[in-house]
Design an enzyme around this catalytic site. Sequence first.
Site, PDB file in Angstrom:
ATOM      1  N   LYS A  43      56.217  80.034  43.713  1.00 31.19           N
ATOM      2  CA  LYS A  43      56.853  78.832  44.253  1.00 31.19           C
ATOM      3  C   LYS A  43      56.702  78.717  45.766  1.00 31.19           C
ATOM      4  O   LYS A  43      56.660  77.615  46.303  1.00 31.19           O
ATOM      5  CB  LYS A  43      58.337  78.797  43.877  1.00 31.19           C
ATOM      6  CG  LYS A  43      58.523  78.512  42.383  1.00 31.19           C
ATOM      7  CD  LYS A  43      59.958  78.254  42.022  1.00 31.19           C
ATOM      8  CE  LYS A  43      60.058  77.917  40.543  1.00 31.19           C
ATOM      9  NZ  LYS A  43      61.402  78.042  40.003  1.00 31.19           N
ATOM     10  N   LYS A  55      52.966  78.424  31.335  1.00 36.46           N
ATOM     11  CA  LYS A  55      54.138  78.244  30.465  1.00 36.46           C
ATOM     12  C   LYS A  55      54.640  76.803  30.508  1.00 36.46           C
ATOM     13  O   LYS A  55      54.443  76.100  31.504  1.00 36.46           O
ATOM     14  CB  LYS A  55      55.254  79.229  30.849  1.00 36.46           C
ATOM     15  CG  LYS A  55      55.921  78.930  32.160  1.00 36.46           C
ATOM     16  CD  LYS A  55      57.254  79.647  32.317  1.00 36.46           C
ATOM     17  CE  LYS A  55      57.887  79.128  33.598  1.00 36.46           C
ATOM     18  NZ  LYS A  55      59.210  79.498  33.901  1.00 36.46           N
ATOM     19  N   LYS A  89      59.827  72.695  33.127  1.00 28.65           N
ATOM     20  CA  LYS A  89      60.593  71.461  33.313  1.00 28.65           C
ATOM     21  C   LYS A  89      59.949  70.565  34.372  1.00 28.65           C
ATOM     22  O   LYS A  89      60.145  69.363  34.365  1.00 28.65           O
ATOM     23  CB  LYS A  89      62.011  71.795  33.797  1.00 28.65           C
ATOM     24  CG  LYS A  89      62.866  72.547  32.807  1.00 28.65           C
ATOM     25  CD  LYS A  89      64.147  73.014  33.510  1.00 28.65           C
ATOM     26  CE  LYS A  89      64.970  73.945  32.657  1.00 28.65           C
ATOM     27  NZ  LYS A  89      65.933  74.738  33.434  1.00 28.65           N
TER      28      LYS A  89
HETATM   29  P1  TYM Z   1      65.650  78.341  33.324  1.00 28.06           P
HETATM   30  O1  TYM Z   1      66.739  77.352  33.526  1.00 28.06           O
HETATM   31  O2  TYM Z   1      64.349  78.103  34.002  1.00 28.06           O
HETATM   32  O3  TYM Z   1      65.354  78.493  31.778  1.00 28.06           O
HETATM   33  C1  TYM Z   1      66.394  78.683  30.835  1.00 28.06           C
HETATM   34  C2  TYM Z   1      65.953  79.679  29.786  1.00 28.06           C
HETATM   35  O4  TYM Z   1      64.777  79.208  29.133  1.00 28.06           O
HETATM   36  C3  TYM Z   1      63.778  80.220  29.139  1.00 28.06           C
HETATM   37  N1  TYM Z   1      62.458  79.584  29.238  1.00 28.06           N
HETATM   38  C4  TYM Z   1      61.465  79.757  28.342  1.00 28.06           C
HETATM   39  N2  TYM Z   1      61.385  80.486  27.220  1.00 28.06           N
HETATM   40  C5  TYM Z   1      60.219  80.430  26.522  1.00 28.06           C
HETATM   41  N3  TYM Z   1      59.160  79.679  26.903  1.00 28.06           N
HETATM   42  C6  TYM Z   1      59.196  78.924  28.027  1.00 28.06           C
HETATM   43  N4  TYM Z   1      58.153  78.175  28.377  1.00 28.06           N
HETATM   44  C7  TYM Z   1      60.387  78.957  28.812  1.00 28.06           C
HETATM   45  N5  TYM Z   1      60.757  78.327  29.964  1.00 28.06           N
HETATM   46  C8  TYM Z   1      62.021  78.740  30.209  1.00 28.06           C
HETATM   47  C9  TYM Z   1      64.083  81.059  30.361  1.00 28.06           C
HETATM   48  O5  TYM Z   1      63.535  82.359  30.235  1.00 28.06           O
HETATM   49  C10 TYM Z   1      65.592  81.064  30.366  1.00 28.06           C
HETATM   50  O6  TYM Z   1      66.081  82.059  29.493  1.00 28.06           O
HETATM   51  N6  TYM Z   1      66.923  82.171  36.270  1.00 28.06           N
HETATM   52  C11 TYM Z   1      67.192  81.511  35.018  1.00 28.06           C
HETATM   53  C12 TYM Z   1      68.616  81.044  34.851  1.00 28.06           C
HETATM   54  C13 TYM Z   1      69.649  82.114  35.090  1.00 28.06           C
HETATM   55  C14 TYM Z   1      70.007  83.140  34.196  1.00 28.06           C
HETATM   56  C15 TYM Z   1      71.053  83.848  34.852  1.00 28.06           C
HETATM   57  C16 TYM Z   1      69.560  83.499  32.934  1.00 28.06           C
HETATM   58  C17 TYM Z   1      70.410  82.226  36.195  1.00 28.06           C
HETATM   59  N7  TYM Z   1      71.272  83.277  36.069  1.00 28.06           N
HETATM   60  C18 TYM Z   1      71.653  84.948  34.253  1.00 28.06           C
HETATM   61  C19 TYM Z   1      70.171  84.621  32.329  1.00 28.06           C
HETATM   62  C20 TYM Z   1      71.191  85.317  32.999  1.00 28.06           C
HETATM   63  C21 TYM Z   1      66.301  80.278  34.916  1.00 28.06           C
HETATM   64  O7  TYM Z   1      65.873  79.744  35.890  1.00 28.06           O
HETATM   65  O8  TYM Z   1      66.175  79.801  33.645  1.00 28.06           O
END
Ligand code: TYM
Length: 332
Positions: free
Chosen positions: A116, A198, A201
């Site tokens: 990023k 991947k 969003k």
């Molecule tokens: P975020 O909001 O980007 O995504 C939410 C969850 O979706 C999963 N994910 C995917 N899984 C499979 N294939 C994909 N293409 C894909 N894109 C996203 C992510 O792995 C995630 O589980 N940093 C985290 C949010 C967070 C978090 C936490 C998660 C903040 N604090 C504590 C667990 C525990 C994030 O940006 O997820």
Amino acid sequence: MTEKKELRVFSGVQPTGNIHIGNYLGALKQFVQLQEDGKCIYCIVDMHAITVPKDPLVLRENILDVAALYLAIGIDPKKATIFVQSDVPGHAELSWMLTCSSYTGELSRMTQFKDKSRGNESAPTGLFVYPILMAADILLYDADVVPVGKDQKQHIELTRDLAIRVNNRFGDDTFVVPDGRYLKEGARIMSLDEPSSKMSKSAENELSRISLLDEDSKIKKAIMRATTDSDGEIRYDIENKPGVSNLLNIYSAFSGKSVADLEKQYEGCGYGTLKKDLVSVTIDALAPIKKKFEEVRHSSELEAILAAGAEQANEIAEVTVKRVKGKFGLGS
Ligand code: TYM
């Protein structure tokens, strides 16, 4: 006989709009399964969302969208705690204690930050320290298990490293060292137009993803136009056939059929047949989620659930913050 401790589960999703089937099949689906197995705490991580500038009014709507989606996919607020991160001050407090226990070197190695920021000196500091806030989210609730997609694996490893480092200094009763939980088929759903990256969003091409609330016609268009290859065989082979493998993964994750069974089922068929069937499977899987979302999104129930969730989360968080502050010698 000592009583067995209840399993504690924590995870979160950023309120950034466009929650897609990658988020669902990698993480959200697990949230629902796990609520039968222990105490689950599911957060809408709004403080993570402001690592890049956000319109405050849009952010507010996105927070409520994710809350409604949590309910729509089947999370039951009687079984699980649902809350908004910034409603619990312990996240920011613990994050600072962990920041002071982290190394700039380990943060510089985080691939999401490298992707990023691309070496840009004006990359926001929030992006750099974001994995520490994520570690604080998890450690604040003494979580044993963190259901996430594979893209979060490096952040989970950092969380474990930080917990172990602080435990080595202050004792093993400081933090529970958590484990990530990844699903076989859904852990890494790839972009439909470019299956080497991947599903995300923020990708510019709307047809690269299927959002949970997409209209049926958009779902159809995205799948029918998904990139495949020219050899025509329906076979799982990530290296040489990433597009077809991704479609098989999505199909398997939605239908519960194994990839091997799908390969057999579609032996000798063309990609068009596979895609057409996947369109139906996906539309059928998302229809009840869309329906429930419409029911709850503007209900008074939603804000009441978030208020109750924040209270429950605060109760746990305050105990952890007090304990960890004591270890560091902080406070009057
Ligand atoms: P975020 O909001 O980007 O995504 C939410 C969850 O979706 C999963 N994910 C995917 N899984 C499979 N294939 C994909 N293409 C894909 N894109 C996203 C992510 O792995 C995630 O589980 N940093 C985290 C949010 C967070 C978090 C936490 C998660 C903040 N604090 C504590 C667990 C525990 C994030 O940006 O997820």
